[in-house]
Write an enzyme that holds these catalytic residues in place. Structure first.
Site, PDB file in Angstrom:
ATOM      1  CD  GLU A   1      79.394  18.789   0.464  1.00  0.00           C
ATOM      2  OE1 GLU A   1      79.271  18.878   1.706  1.00  0.00           O
ATOM      3  OE2 GLU A   1      78.482  19.092  -0.343  1.00  0.00           O
TER       4      GLU A   1
ATOM      5  CG  HIS B   1      80.170  24.907  -5.261  1.00  0.00           C
ATOM      6  ND1 HIS B   1      79.675  24.337  -6.413  1.00  0.00           N
ATOM      7  CD2 HIS B   1      80.095  23.939  -4.313  1.00  0.00           C
ATOM      8  CE1 HIS B   1      79.317  23.089  -6.186  1.00  0.00           C
ATOM      9  NE2 HIS B   1      79.549  22.816  -4.916  1.00  0.00           N
TER      10      HIS B   1
END
Length: 204
Positions: free
Chosen positions: A83, A12
């Site tokens: 994550e 990202h």
């Protein structure tokens, strides 16, 4: 790449915490303005490539990067791509943690109250199994530590080996094979040449 399957890994774009060095697990932060700009740059880097599957973490920093890169409408959200859950160390920097635990090492000691390294590795194994069942190239949007562990598991090494694979924001990497599927390999790692200095100017 010898006609063998290619898995593209997209980290990202920048967030406030990736900029400050704070561990960002399940805290759902947006991209910064510069992060959005470089997510679009990532899309330009991927333009013209065809994918049999596109997958993204459900966290907004990955979802938004996926959208700005031009793959939002066709991406499938996969919760295995979130994550690492950092538990009590969420939001802390490595320097903050080492002020409390001077000998702390992320990939050895993990995070109290969070997800174990083996648990993250098991998620990565599920992703590896899933993408290897797809006939064609795959694109994945996720976060740094998870993608590093995913690369380790792709290669068949222990999750701790992720410590050797650094990833910048909005970076692009490739997992593939050397000669055949019994020889997993890294085809490219942490490519950020598409990340633009103009984005830095736009964010001021």
């Amino acid at each position: 790449m010898n006609g063998l399957q290619i898995i593209y890994l997209a980290r990202h774009g920048e967030t406030a915490w990736s900029l400050s060095g704070q561990h960002t697990g399940l805290t759902d932060l947006p991209l910064t303005q510069r992060g959005e700009c470089n997510a679009r740059r990532l899309g330009e880097r991927l333009k013209g490539l065809e994918f049999a599957g596109v997958f993204t973490s459900p966290l907004q920093r990955a979802l938004r990067t996926c959208e700005l890169a031009g793959f939002g409408p066709r991406a499938e959200v996969d919760r295995d791509l979130v994550e690492w859950h950092y538990g009590e160390y969420e939001g802390l920097r490595t320097t903050d943690i080492r002020a409390m635990r001077p000998d702390w090492e992320l990939f050895r000691d993990g995070f109290p109250g969070g997800e174990s390294l083996d648990e993250v590795g098991a998620r990565a194994d599920r992703v590896v199994h899933r993408v290897r069942s797809i006939d064609g190239a795959v694109l994945i949007f996720s976060s740094a530590h998870f993608l590093r562990i995913l690369a380790a598991r792709w290669l068949g090494i222990k999750p701790e080996g992720a410590r050797y694979f650094l990833l910048g924001t909005a970076s692009l990497s490739i997992l593939t094979y050397e000669h055949n599927p019994s020889e997993p390999a890294i085809g490219m790692w942490n490519d950020t040449h598409h990340v633009s200095g103009e984005c830095m100017e736009e964010s001021k």
